[in-house]
Design a protein around this motif. Sequence first.
Motif, PDB file in Angstrom:
ATOM      1  N   ARG A 110       0.953  -1.172  -0.255  1.00 50.96           N
ATOM      2  CA  ARG A 110       0.415  -0.005   0.134  1.00 50.96           C
ATOM      3  C   ARG A 110       0.398   0.849  -0.351  1.00 50.96           C
ATOM      4  N   ALA A 111       1.666   1.135   0.632  1.00 49.84           N
ATOM      5  CA  ALA A 111       2.772   2.394   0.711  1.00 49.84           C
ATOM      6  C   ALA A 111       3.465   2.623  -0.356  1.00 49.84           C
ATOM      7  N   GLN A 112       3.925   1.979  -0.837  1.00 50.98           N
ATOM      8  CA  GLN A 112       4.590   1.348  -2.656  1.00 50.98           C
ATOM      9  C   GLN A 112       3.599   2.638  -3.638  1.00 50.98           C
ATOM     10  N   ALA A 113       2.127   1.532  -3.037  1.00 54.17           N
ATOM     11  CA  ALA A 113       1.042   1.463  -4.375  1.00 54.17           C
ATOM     12  C   ALA A 113       1.554   3.899  -4.699  1.00 54.17           C
ATOM     13  N   ARG A 114       0.981   4.011  -2.815  1.00 47.06           N
ATOM     14  CA  ARG A 114       0.547   5.390  -2.172  1.00 47.06           C
ATOM     15  C   ARG A 114       1.535   6.778  -3.260  1.00 47.06           C
ATOM     16  N   GLU A 115       3.088   5.988  -3.205  1.00 49.45           N
ATOM     17  CA  GLU A 115       4.178   6.713  -3.626  1.00 49.45           C
ATOM     18  C   GLU A 115       3.845   6.970  -4.861  1.00 49.45           C
ATOM     19  N   SER A 116       3.994   5.618  -5.582  1.00 52.31           N
ATOM     20  CA  SER A 116       3.263   5.768  -7.852  1.00 52.31           C
ATOM     21  C   SER A 116       2.650   6.879  -8.088  1.00 52.31           C
ATOM     22  N   ALA A 117       1.344   6.327  -6.874  1.00 56.13           N
ATOM     23  CA  ALA A 117       0.315   7.308  -7.223  1.00 56.13           C
ATOM     24  C   ALA A 117      -0.083   8.844  -7.347  1.00 56.13           C
ATOM     25  N   GLU A 118       1.033   9.077  -5.865  1.00 54.05           N
ATOM     26  CA  GLU A 118       0.879  10.398  -5.314  1.00 54.05           C
ATOM     27  C   GLU A 118       2.651  11.461  -5.249  1.00 54.05           C
ATOM     28  N   PRO A 119       2.885  11.860  -6.458  1.00 53.92           N
ATOM     29  CA  PRO A 119       4.319  12.007  -6.838  1.00 53.92           C
ATOM     30  C   PRO A 119       4.707  12.425  -5.585  1.00 53.92           C
ATOM     31  N   ASP A 120       3.880  13.618  -4.799  1.00 57.10           N
ATOM     32  CA  ASP A 120       4.613  14.424  -3.606  1.00 57.10           C
ATOM     33  C   ASP A 120       4.506  13.286  -2.464  1.00 57.10           C
ATOM     34  N   ARG A 121       4.428  11.696  -2.080  1.00 58.36           N
ATOM     35  CA  ARG A 121       4.270  11.481  -0.961  1.00 58.36           C
ATOM     36  C   ARG A 121       5.921   9.924  -1.527  1.00 58.36           C
ATOM     37  N   ALA A 122       6.911  10.492  -1.650  1.00 61.33           N
ATOM     38  CA  ALA A 122       7.458   9.340  -1.898  1.00 61.33           C
ATOM     39  C   ALA A 122       8.283   8.714  -0.079  1.00 61.33           C
ATOM     40  N   ARG A 123       8.223   7.738  -0.262  1.00 61.30           N
ATOM     41  CA  ARG A 123       8.725   7.143   0.712  1.00 61.30           C
ATOM     42  C   ARG A 123       9.746   7.697   1.894  1.00 61.30           C
ATOM     43  N   ASP A 124       9.486   7.911   2.717  1.00 63.43           N
ATOM     44  CA  ASP A 124      10.632   8.718   4.100  1.00 63.43           C
ATOM     45  C   ASP A 124      11.552   7.305   4.241  1.00 63.43           C
ATOM     46  N   THR A 125      12.891   7.950   5.220  1.00 59.47           N
ATOM     47  CA  THR A 125      13.048   6.734   5.329  1.00 59.47           C
ATOM     48  C   THR A 125      12.964   5.193   6.173  1.00 59.47           C
ATOM     49  N   TYR A 126      12.458   5.791   7.472  1.00 61.63           N
ATOM     50  CA  TYR A 126      10.971   4.678   8.080  1.00 61.63           C
ATOM     51  C   TYR A 126      10.035   4.310   7.109  1.00 61.63           C
ATOM     52  N   GLU A 127       9.621   5.182   6.497  1.00 63.92           N
ATOM     53  CA  GLU A 127       8.894   3.851   5.565  1.00 63.92           C
ATOM     54  C   GLU A 127       9.250   2.800   4.432  1.00 63.92           C
ATOM     55  N   ALA A 128      10.653   2.956   3.448  1.00 67.12           N
ATOM     56  CA  ALA A 128      11.561   2.402   2.999  1.00 67.12           C
ATOM     57  C   ALA A 128      11.664   0.886   3.958  1.00 67.12           C
ATOM     58  N   ASP A 129      11.664   1.013   5.055  1.00 66.31           N
ATOM     59  CA  ASP A 129      12.434   0.801   5.916  1.00 66.31           C
ATOM     60  C   ASP A 129      11.715  -0.829   5.963  1.00 66.31           C
ATOM     61  N   ARG A 130      11.520  -1.811   5.191  1.00 62.21           N
ATOM     62  CA  ARG A 130      10.733  -2.862   5.698  1.00 62.21           C
ATOM     63  C   ARG A 130      10.492  -3.465   7.350  1.00 62.21           C
ATOM     64  N   GLY A 131      12.417  -3.788   7.550  1.00 65.27           N
ATOM     65  CA  GLY A 131      12.258  -3.630   9.314  1.00 65.27           C
ATOM     66  C   GLY A 131      12.175  -3.450  10.063  1.00 65.27           C
ATOM     67  N   LEU A 132      12.009  -2.357   9.938  1.00 65.10           N
ATOM     68  CA  LEU A 132      12.209  -1.121  11.268  1.00 65.10           C
ATOM     69  C   LEU A 132       9.644  -1.697  11.020  1.00 65.10           C
ATOM     70  N   GLN A 133       9.273  -1.780  10.464  1.00 64.54           N
ATOM     71  CA  GLN A 133       7.604  -1.557  10.054  1.00 64.54           C
ATOM     72  C   GLN A 133       7.586  -3.214  10.227  1.00 64.54           C
ATOM     73  N   GLU A 134       8.865  -3.372  10.116  1.00 63.88           N
ATOM     74  CA  GLU A 134       8.245  -4.863  11.539  1.00 63.88           C
ATOM     75  C   GLU A 134       8.181  -4.843  12.061  1.00 63.88           C
ATOM     76  N   ARG A 135       9.031  -4.438  12.969  1.00 63.00           N
ATOM     77  CA  ARG A 135       9.019  -4.410  14.529  1.00 63.00           C
ATOM     78  C   ARG A 135       8.398  -3.389  15.089  1.00 63.00           C
ATOM     79  N   ALA A 136       8.201  -2.168  13.976  1.00 68.30           N
ATOM     80  CA  ALA A 136       7.292  -1.214  15.090  1.00 68.30           C
ATOM     81  C   ALA A 136       5.771  -1.960  15.066  1.00 68.30           C
ATOM     82  N   ALA A 137       5.637  -3.244  14.158  1.00 67.14           N
ATOM     83  CA  ALA A 137       3.674  -3.960  14.078  1.00 67.14           C
ATOM     84  C   ALA A 137       4.364  -4.288  15.811  1.00 67.14           C
ATOM     85  N   THR A 138       6.028  -4.965  15.364  1.00 62.67           N
ATOM     86  CA  THR A 138       5.477  -6.473  17.338  1.00 62.67           C
ATOM     87  C   THR A 138       5.605  -5.304  18.509  1.00 62.67           C
ATOM     88  N   VAL A 139       5.894  -4.142  18.246  1.00 63.45           N
ATOM     89  CA  VAL A 139       5.829  -2.825  19.507  1.00 63.45           C
ATOM     90  C   VAL A 139       4.137  -2.857  20.160  1.00 63.45           C
TER      91      VAL A 139
END
Length: 213
Positions: free
Chosen positions: A150-179
């Motif tokens: 979804r985050a990737q699709a949003r980046e493609s659909a909304e050019p001003d919505r490039a993923r930031d360094t947290y969004e681009a880090d899948r490991g970080l997102q997975e660990r955040a989900a666990t916390v």
Amino acid sequence: MGRLIVVEGIDGAGKRTLTDRLTAELTARGRSVARFGFPRYGVDEHADLVRAGLYGRLPAVARSVEAMALLYALDRRAAAPELEKALAEHDVVLVDRFTASNAAYGAARLHEAADGRFVAWVAELETELGVPVPDHQLLLSVPGDVAGARAQARESAEPDRARDTYEADRGLQERAATVYRALADTGWRSAWTILDGAAELDVAALASRVGEP
Ligand SMILES: Cc1cn([C@H]2C[C@H](O)[C@@H](COP(=O)(O)O)O2)c(=O)[nH]c1=O
């Protein structure tokens, strides 16, 4: 006095959609709703520093988990009077991301668990700064690959919505989900409801649960 309801979850979990649908449902029931979202980019100078950090323009700040957490918390501190006013004037104040985001992402960056030092520090910090405590928190729980797509699709659909360094880090997102999951399971700072973000949401039931005094 209104109820402070917070929507939490990793990037791509569907927080904006849920917030929109919950607002529509509560409004249709005659409840007055005010909305906030954090970080308040373009509104608060601390939030703008966060954005600069997330896009690589302030590397020394961004490297420090505590420095970033303080900036996020100062954005909320600056918003506290507006939040209090909204709570006095509305039945429900719906907030997209709040203190638990700071706890989940900071702990994830440090590879700590929800019962670790960082999460306890965030609670102490934001209390010390006068950030209000939510009445109820909603966690949108989705598998990491669904959120990532979804985050990737949003980046493609909304050019001003490039993923930031947290969004681009899948490991970080997975660990955040666990916390997040552990924060919700232990009732961190309020009652929580865990929602399956990959399934059809029962917005009517949710509105009854969070929207009534
Ligand atoms: C509000 C907030 C967001 N975050 C993170 C989550 C997101 O990856 C990132 C930017 O938020 P956003 O994508 O919702 O604009 O900042 C924190 O680490 N602490 C906070 O207090």
